[in-house]
Design a protein around this motif. Structure first.
Motif, PDB file in Angstrom:
ATOM      1  N   LEU A   1       0.820  -1.208   0.000  1.00  0.00           N
ATOM      2  CA  LEU A   1       0.000   0.000   0.000  1.00  0.00           C
ATOM      3  C   LEU A   1       0.854   1.259   0.000  1.00  0.00           C
ATOM      4  O   LEU A   1       0.356   2.353  -0.266  1.00  0.00           O
ATOM      5  N   MET A   2       2.149   1.105   0.271  1.00  0.00           N
ATOM      6  CA  MET A   2       3.058   2.247   0.259  1.00  0.00           C
ATOM      7  C   MET A   2       3.853   2.318  -1.047  1.00  0.00           C
ATOM      8  O   MET A   2       4.875   2.990  -1.119  1.00  0.00           O
ATOM      9  N   ARG A   3       3.366   1.623  -2.062  1.00  0.00           N
ATOM     10  CA  ARG A   3       3.964   1.740  -3.388  1.00  0.00           C
ATOM     11  C   ARG A   3       3.107   2.662  -4.247  1.00  0.00           C
ATOM     12  O   ARG A   3       1.938   2.930  -3.933  1.00  0.00           O
ATOM     13  N   GLU A   4       3.688   3.146  -5.303  1.00  0.00           N
ATOM     14  CA  GLU A   4       2.967   4.029  -6.228  1.00  0.00           C
ATOM     15  C   GLU A   4       3.216   3.552  -7.655  1.00  0.00           C
ATOM     16  O   GLU A   4       4.327   3.715  -8.177  1.00  0.00           O
ATOM     17  N   PRO A   5       2.215   2.929  -8.311  1.00  0.00           N
ATOM     18  CA  PRO A   5       0.862   2.670  -7.777  1.00  0.00           C
ATOM     19  C   PRO A   5       0.845   1.485  -6.822  1.00  0.00           C
ATOM     20  O   PRO A   5       1.808   0.711  -6.761  1.00  0.00           O
ATOM     21  N   VAL A   6      -0.273   1.338  -6.111  1.00  0.00           N
ATOM     22  CA  VAL A   6      -0.424   0.245  -5.153  1.00  0.00           C
ATOM     23  C   VAL A   6      -0.440  -1.090  -5.896  1.00  0.00           C
ATOM     24  O   VAL A   6      -1.091  -1.238  -6.930  1.00  0.00           O
ATOM     25  N   GLN A   7       0.289  -2.070  -5.367  1.00  0.00           N
ATOM     26  CA  GLN A   7       0.296  -3.417  -5.939  1.00  0.00           C
ATOM     27  C   GLN A   7      -0.658  -4.300  -5.123  1.00  0.00           C
ATOM     28  O   GLN A   7      -0.462  -4.489  -3.927  1.00  0.00           O
ATOM     29  N   TRP A   8      -1.665  -4.839  -5.788  1.00  0.00           N
ATOM     30  CA  TRP A   8      -2.753  -5.522  -5.088  1.00  0.00           C
ATOM     31  C   TRP A   8      -2.624  -7.044  -5.069  1.00  0.00           C
ATOM     32  O   TRP A   8      -3.397  -7.711  -4.364  1.00  0.00           O
ATOM     33  N   ASP A   9      -1.700  -7.621  -5.818  1.00  0.00           N
ATOM     34  CA  ASP A   9      -1.661  -9.081  -5.961  1.00  0.00           C
ATOM     35  C   ASP A   9      -1.551  -9.807  -4.623  1.00  0.00           C
ATOM     36  O   ASP A   9      -2.383 -10.661  -4.287  1.00  0.00           O
ATOM     37  N   ASP A  10      -0.527  -9.476  -3.847  1.00  0.00           N
ATOM     38  CA  ASP A  10      -0.335 -10.158  -2.557  1.00  0.00           C
ATOM     39  C   ASP A  10      -1.407  -9.759  -1.548  1.00  0.00           C
ATOM     40  O   ASP A  10      -1.776 -10.571  -0.682  1.00  0.00           O
ATOM     41  N   LEU A  11      -1.901  -8.538  -1.646  1.00  0.00           N
ATOM     42  CA  LEU A  11      -2.976  -8.116  -0.748  1.00  0.00           C
ATOM     43  C   LEU A  11      -4.230  -8.961  -0.972  1.00  0.00           C
ATOM     44  O   LEU A  11      -4.873  -9.412  -0.015  1.00  0.00           O
ATOM     45  N   ILE A  12      -4.570  -9.183  -2.230  1.00  0.00           N
ATOM     46  CA  ILE A  12      -5.749  -9.993  -2.547  1.00  0.00           C
ATOM     47  C   ILE A  12      -5.544 -11.434  -2.092  1.00  0.00           C
ATOM     48  O   ILE A  12      -6.467 -12.071  -1.548  1.00  0.00           O
ATOM     49  N   LYS A  13      -4.330 -11.957  -2.287  1.00  0.00           N
ATOM     50  CA  LYS A  13      -4.040 -13.320  -1.826  1.00  0.00           C
ATOM     51  C   LYS A  13      -4.175 -13.416  -0.307  1.00  0.00           C
ATOM     52  O   LYS A  13      -4.653 -14.429   0.220  1.00  0.00           O
ATOM     53  N   ASN A  14      -3.758 -12.377   0.389  1.00  0.00           N
ATOM     54  CA  ASN A  14      -3.895 -12.357   1.841  1.00  0.00           C
ATOM     55  C   ASN A  14      -5.367 -12.406   2.248  1.00  0.00           C
ATOM     56  O   ASN A  14      -5.758 -13.191   3.126  1.00  0.00           O
ATOM     57  N   PHE A  15      -6.204 -11.580   1.615  1.00  0.00           N
ATOM     58  CA  PHE A  15      -7.628 -11.569   1.932  1.00  0.00           C
ATOM     59  C   PHE A  15      -8.268 -12.916   1.616  1.00  0.00           C
ATOM     60  O   PHE A  15      -9.109 -13.413   2.383  1.00  0.00           O
ATOM     61  N   GLN A  16      -7.889 -13.518   0.503  1.00  0.00           N
ATOM     62  CA  GLN A  16      -8.432 -14.827   0.133  1.00  0.00           C
ATOM     63  C   GLN A  16      -8.036 -15.894   1.150  1.00  0.00           C
ATOM     64  O   GLN A  16      -8.864 -16.735   1.532  1.00  0.00           O
TER      65      GLN A  16
END
Length: 333
Positions: A294-309
């Motif tokens: 979330l502190m990247r620009e742009p935000v990288q969602w791949d690992d975040l989505i895997k975490n939520f899953q």
């Protein structure tokens, strides 16, 4: 902390969890016959509660559980320890950099990398504190609360009365899980707020440099800090479900808490063994530090989505197991 008997119809004041007053005389329960009061309290209250909307009664039970959980000295002590971690980190960094030296960060994208930026912007103490508490302190606190949810009631002798009240096993389990998830959010916010206050007192605040090297305003940085705190809280959903399941397996609150924390430590160790690399993506802790994206620009969602899953999967599996176990549990206490 033991819980007083939650449904006392021997008097006129029966207001726990939104239950209306019950006139014992009208219910046909002699005041002098205490054994009959104990045997008839479920039927009397069930008739009375049936007149109230089920949602309203459930919310009343949820409010009661929240009040009981957050009034316990154990809970307050856990929150106090979590609030102290950012203070200790901030003071240590301040002392270490008092002579003008700098602190090296960890690997790129990991939480420890934020520590190198604390002296330039106190907001980075929020990210560092969350990264420092997420591997052990936060999940340990959640494991204690979740492990005590059902087993603690059984060991205190109040579980039977909660079910007679009539809470219903499914409803009670859902309320216990919702209370644990609320604790996850509160505990995470305690760490974040403590870190923000400490960072503001010890270090300057201003524009934030992302991991990608771009600069964003302080307001946007503060918003991302809030999003990171919410992601960290969501990362504890799997631990909460696991702890709740363990809590249904025993009538000892201490045993349930110790087992949950032990499983947490075991998973953390297994996640660090290179030979088990193929299994790492299936551990609930594997994507915990993905909040750094979330502190990247742009935000990288791949690992975040895997975490939520992964958290959703653990919640579904262990939540279902807890429901199946609790539904068939012979409650004698």
């Amino acid at each position: 902390m033991s819980r007083a008997e939650p449904w006392d119809v021997s008097g006129a004041d029966v207001t726990k969890a939104g239950v209306p007053e019950v006139d014992v005389a009208k219910a046909g329960v002699p005041m002098a016959d205490l054994s009959k009061v104990a045997s008839d309290k479920g039927a009397v209250l069930k008739a009375e509660v049936g007149r109230e909307p089920k949602l309203s009664w459930t919310l009343g039970l949820f409010r009661s559980e929240l009040a009981i959980t957050f009034r316990r000295w154990r809970t307050l002590a856990l929150l106090g320890v979590l609030a102290a971690v950012p203070v200790l980190v901030g003071v240590a960094v301040r002392i270490e950099t008092g002579d003008g030296s700098t602190i090296g960060g960890g690997g790129e994208g990991g939480g420890p990398a934020f520590i190198a930026q604390i002296t330039n912007n106190g907001l980075f103490l929020v990210f560092t504190a969350l990264a420092a508490t997420l591997p052990f302190f936060l999940p340990m606190a959640v494991g204690v609360v979740a492990g005590d949810a059902i087993a603690g009631e059984a060991s205190a002798g109040t579980l039977r009365y909660l079910l007679v009240a009539p809470a219903g096993r499914t409803r009670l389990l859902l309320v216990k899980y919702a209370t644990t998830l609320t604790f996850c959010l509160v505990a995470t916010l305690v760490v974040a707020v403590s870190a923000l206050a400490t960072g503001a007192l010890l270090f300057p605040l201003g524009e934030v440099t992302t991991i990608s090297g771009t600069r964003i305003g302080f307001g946007e940085g503060l918003l991302r800090a809030l999003l990171i705190a919410l992601v960290v809280a969501a990362s504890l959903i799997g631990v909460a479900a696991l702890g709740l399941f363990v809590s249904t397996l025993t009538s000892s609150g201490i045993a349930a808490m110790a087992t949950t924390v032990g499983l947490l430590i075991t998973v953390q160790i297994l996640d660090q063994i290179p030979q088990l690399d193929a299994l790492h993506p299936y551990f609930f802790s594997h994507y915990w530090l993905s909040f750094a994206d979330l502190m990247r620009e742009p935000v990288q969602w791949d690992d975040l989505i895997k975490n939520f899953q992964m958290q959703g999967l653990y919640a579904a599996v262990f939540g279902s197991a807890a429901w199946a176990r609790f539904g068939a549990k012979d409650v004698m206490a």
